[in-house]
Design a protein around this motif. Structure first.
Motif, mmCIF file in Angstrom:
data_model
loop_
_atom_site.group_PDB
_atom_site.id
_atom_site.type_symbol
_atom_site.label_atom_id
_atom_site.label_comp_id
_atom_site.label_asym_id
_atom_site.label_seq_id
_atom_site.Cartn_x
_atom_site.Cartn_y
_atom_site.Cartn_z
ATOM 1 N N ALA A 74 49.777 39.261 40.411
ATOM 2 C CA ALA A 74 48.682 38.615 41.173
ATOM 3 C C ALA A 74 48.280 37.332 40.528
ATOM 4 N N ASP A 75 48.425 37.090 39.231
ATOM 5 C CA ASP A 75 47.857 36.103 38.502
ATOM 6 C C ASP A 75 48.801 35.899 37.394
ATOM 7 N N ALA A 76 49.465 34.684 37.226
ATOM 8 C CA ALA A 76 50.268 34.530 36.276
ATOM 9 C C ALA A 76 49.592 33.755 34.875
ATOM 10 N N SER A 77 48.355 33.673 35.012
ATOM 11 C CA SER A 77 47.788 32.844 33.786
ATOM 12 C C SER A 77 47.895 33.561 32.603
ATOM 13 N N MET A 78 47.860 32.860 31.564
ATOM 14 C CA MET A 78 47.807 33.234 29.974
ATOM 15 C C MET A 78 46.544 32.467 29.431
ATOM 16 N N GLY A 80 44.956 36.539 31.118
ATOM 17 C CA GLY A 80 44.404 36.849 32.112
ATOM 18 C C GLY A 80 45.224 37.249 33.183
ATOM 19 N N ALA A 81 46.714 37.465 32.839
ATOM 20 C CA ALA A 81 47.524 37.851 33.906
ATOM 21 C C ALA A 81 47.261 39.089 34.646
ATOM 22 N N ASP A 82 47.565 38.995 35.850
ATOM 23 C CA ASP A 82 47.338 40.510 36.615
ATOM 24 C C ASP A 82 48.427 40.958 37.256
ATOM 25 N N VAL A 264 44.334 60.125 36.634
ATOM 26 C CA VAL A 264 45.200 58.931 37.280
ATOM 27 C C VAL A 264 44.482 57.470 37.157
ATOM 28 N N VAL A 265 44.686 56.700 36.397
ATOM 29 C CA VAL A 265 44.147 55.469 36.064
ATOM 30 C C VAL A 265 44.790 54.067 36.679
ATOM 31 N N PRO A 266 44.070 53.119 36.977
ATOM 32 C CA PRO A 266 44.443 51.879 37.206
ATOM 33 C C PRO A 266 45.594 51.198 36.179
ATOM 34 N N PHE A 267 46.524 50.280 36.581
ATOM 35 C CA PHE A 267 47.378 50.143 35.710
ATOM 36 C C PHE A 267 46.764 49.384 34.390
ATOM 37 N N MET A 480 50.821 42.352 27.011
ATOM 38 C CA MET A 480 49.865 41.581 26.313
ATOM 39 C C MET A 480 48.561 42.203 26.302
ATOM 40 N N PRO A 481 47.548 41.805 25.145
ATOM 41 C CA PRO A 481 46.180 42.622 25.242
ATOM 42 C C PRO A 481 45.664 42.332 26.571
#
Length: 666
Positions: A74-78, A80-82, A264-267, A480-481
């Motif tokens: 959804a967001d490819a920023s680094m 903060g990628a989603d 069952v948890v979010p990604f 990535m963290p």
């Protein structure tokens, strides 16, 4: 006649047709209508079309039957990628997804002991018992459970149980000193500590019960200790002087009622915290998520290393090295994971090969330091041990000299493939490594890993081919963290990777990428100390050494040598009235060994008149490292920009003296 003298191994029909990556290519061709002539084309697609590649990994490994998602990226920023918003899964549940009692889940072996097998059913039962116990202790999703544990079956069980509950796992090896452990675990704020009473290493048994008591006293958030007592009698009195902390013997945990339940948890729900010290400040607590680790280790171990369900997967590691997590990831593939707790050179240099023979290892992971030591000892493993099942050796931790590559090829069973991999704690995976589709040549990692937009950049951010530059990753990876512990505004995370090239991940290694995509890593481009794959920040060393009243100042350097060895000198300025004699050297070494780690005791401790610094006060670690690696003083620092510039000439003389046959110091 073969004139390619560097060629060590070439893929055969099995690799080109039936390896996991070959099956993946065929699946992509059929399912997506995409065809790739070779690995290079596959990698370029995987690193450019992130949504296409990672959705293919998701489906290829059956995750589409587990959960849907809104979109891949959804967001490819680094940073903060989603990734995969809307997806829900659990790492521990996926570790049992390919379980079969046709083969054991774990084979455990301690130094001097016999291999003990744990079936998948037994593993599931034990995880259920510990998960129920954690819930009974009040552990909820998002809470932290910490381990002070060697590489035991109980350590894997504790990790899986923590993940099943949805809590966050972190662990330190008990060979770390108490201050180093507290510097990490205090940040994590655990409510439960799973602690071993000791460990064996090098033929000796170490009692860690006093250290466990110190940890309990030093962790104010702690409420429970789950005690793994196996080497020493349980204490008769209270665990520590601090009230309110309950002790629960592992051996006395009640059986869980009902089936093992998974949260069952979010990604992006946090799974674990790994620790990687930088050059300044407290250790970095790297938080990684359930989903990112699941898809990354499915890809890295499967499509890269070609790990299969019928493999017996052994990695010689401590729990403080990220390859321990990389080892446990073998469960995602249904592989049998082999846990060895002890020295790789016990009772002699061939200890590793004996372990591999006794456990039937098919995939064996080792640090470069062990292989170079075995070569120097003229070890002949294939002649002395039954290694007929071994098909591949993984090597990581530092660079490996070309001669040692040839030694592995010559001294192991014919056909064994050496896979050199480069990655890091930061992503808990491989950045450049192996593929079953390409030949192996001495001294060169085969290629960038799939899904990794790897590049070499010059200081101005220009891509380099065939020239050494900074290793960068120009597009996000799922593992990535998520964040650093105690870094609410993300400033420390950004400074760690993104300050040099904004929006681009700088990994901190020197790398050369060839026109054939082969990769040569020359070592750290920063001053992080990377000994046998376990990173320690120079700040950790200074926190110990500079507290000694006899020491006025110090400088520690980690140098990757051309022969693949690692040289770690400590330079000290004695305090007024003190002298650096053998007694003070022993005192410094003991302080580092006891408070930090035996791995990070310096090779030499040398007196200097001053420690050069930048004009803002930062120690000149990287420039001095470059001088020790052969650079001229004028190449590493500009005139007028440092204090004590004359010391660079001294370090140059020191490096030259080490290179002489006598190795005399200036």
């Amino acid at each position: 006649m073969n004139t390619d003298t560097d060629l060590l191994w070439s893929p055969g029909p099995r690799e080109l047709e039936n390896s996991q990556v070959a099956r993946f290519m065929a699946w992509v061709s059929e399912a997506r209508g995409l065809r790739f002539a070779d690995y290079a084309e596959l990698w370029r697609w995987s690193s450019a079309d992130l949504a296409g590649f990672w959705s293919a990994v998701w489906e290829f490994y059956g995750l589409d039957a587990v959960s849907g998602y809104e979109e891949v990226l959804a967001d490819a920023s680094m940073p903060g990628a989603d990734w995969f918003p809307g997806a829900r899964l659990n790492f521990a549940e996926r570790c049992f997804a390919r379980a079969t009692d046709a083969r054991p889940a774990l084979v455990s072996l301690t130094e001097g002991g016999s291999p003990e097998e744990t079936s998948w059913h037994e593993l599931r039962t034990q995880v259920a018992d510990v998960a129920a116990a954690l819930r009974g202790m009040g552990v909820e999703p998002g809470d932290c459970v910490a381990g002070y544990l060697p590489n035991l079956r109980q350590t894997v069980v504790a990790l899986l149980a923590t993940a099943a509950v949805g809590a966050v796992w972190t662990v330190c090896s008990p060979d770390f000193g108490t201050p180093a452990v507290l510097a990490r675990l205090r940040q994590a704020r655990p409510t439960v500590l799973v602690a071993a009473d000791g460990y064996r290493y090098g033929g000796k048994t170490y009692d860690r019960r006093p250290e466990v008591a110190e940890l309990v006293d030093g962790l104010p958030t702690l409420r429970h200790v789950l005690a793994v007592d196996g080497l020493f009698p349980a204490p008769a009195g209270p665990l520590s002087a601090r009230p309110g902390v309950r002790r629960h013997p592992w051996s006395e945990l009640p059986s869980a009622e009902g089936e093992l339940e998974f949260a069952v948890v979010p990604f992006d729900h946090p799974l674990w915290i790994l620790w990687s010290s930088g050059t300044t400040g407290i250790p970095k607590g790297i938080v990684q998520g359930h989903g990112g680790i699941v898809v990354e280790l499915l890809k890295a171990l499967g499509l890269g290393i070609d790990l299969r369900a019928d493999d017996r997967y052994l990695f010689i590691t401590s729990t403080s090295w990220m390859v321990w997590n990389f080892l446990v990831g073998g469960l995602l593939h249904g592989s049998t994971v082999i846990l060895y707790d002890g020295s790789p050179t016990y009772p002699g240099i061939d200890g590793v090969w004996e372990i591999a023979e006794r456990t039937g290892a098919t995939v064996l992971g080792l640090g470069a330091a062990y292989l170079t030591a075995a070569e120097k000892a003229d070890s002949r493993p294939a002649e002395a041990f039954g290694l007929g099942r071994l098909r591949t050796v993984l090597q990581t931790g530092s660079t490996l000299p070309p001669g040692t590559w040839r030694w592995v090829h010559d001294r192991l069973t014919p056909g064994v493939r050496l896979q050199s991999i480069c990655g890091g704690t930061d992503v808990c995976s491989v950045l450049a490594g192996s593929t079953a589709l390409l030949p192996v040549r001495a001294g060169r990692i085969q290629a960038p890993a799939l899904g990794v937009a790897l590049a070499s950049w010059d200081p101005e951010g220009r891509p380099l081919t065939g020239e050494q530059g900074e290793l960068v990753v120009t597009a996000p990876m799922p593992s990535m963290p998520l964040r650093f512990v105690g870094d609410p505004d993300g400033s420390r995370y950004r400074a760690g990777y993104f300050d040099t090239y904004p929006g681009i991940w700088r990994h901190g290694d020197w790398v050369t990428i060839g026109t054939d995509l082969s990769v040569v890593v020359a070592g750290r481009s920063d001053s992080t100390l990377n000994r046998s794959g376990v990173r320690m920040g120079s700040a950790d060393i200074y926190a110990v050494v500079d507290q000694l009243p006899e020491i006025a100042d110090s400088l520690v350097i980690g140098v990757e040598e051309p022969d693949g060895s690692y040289f770690m000198p400590l330079f000290v300025v004695p305090a007024e009235g003190s002298a650096l004699d053998d007694a003070l050297r022993r005192q410094v070494a003991a302080a580092i060994r006891n408070r930090l780690s035996p791995r990070h005791v310096p090779d030499v401790i040398v007196q200097v008149t001053a420690v050069p610094r930048t004009l803002t006060g930062k120690k000149l670690e990287v420039p001095v490292k470059r001088v020790l690696q052969g650079a001229r003083p004028g190449e590493v620092s500009s005139e007028g920009s440092i204090t004590h510039p004359e010391m660079l000439a001294w370090f140059s003389e020191f490096a030259a003296a080490r290179a002489t046959p006598t190795g005399r110091q200036p």
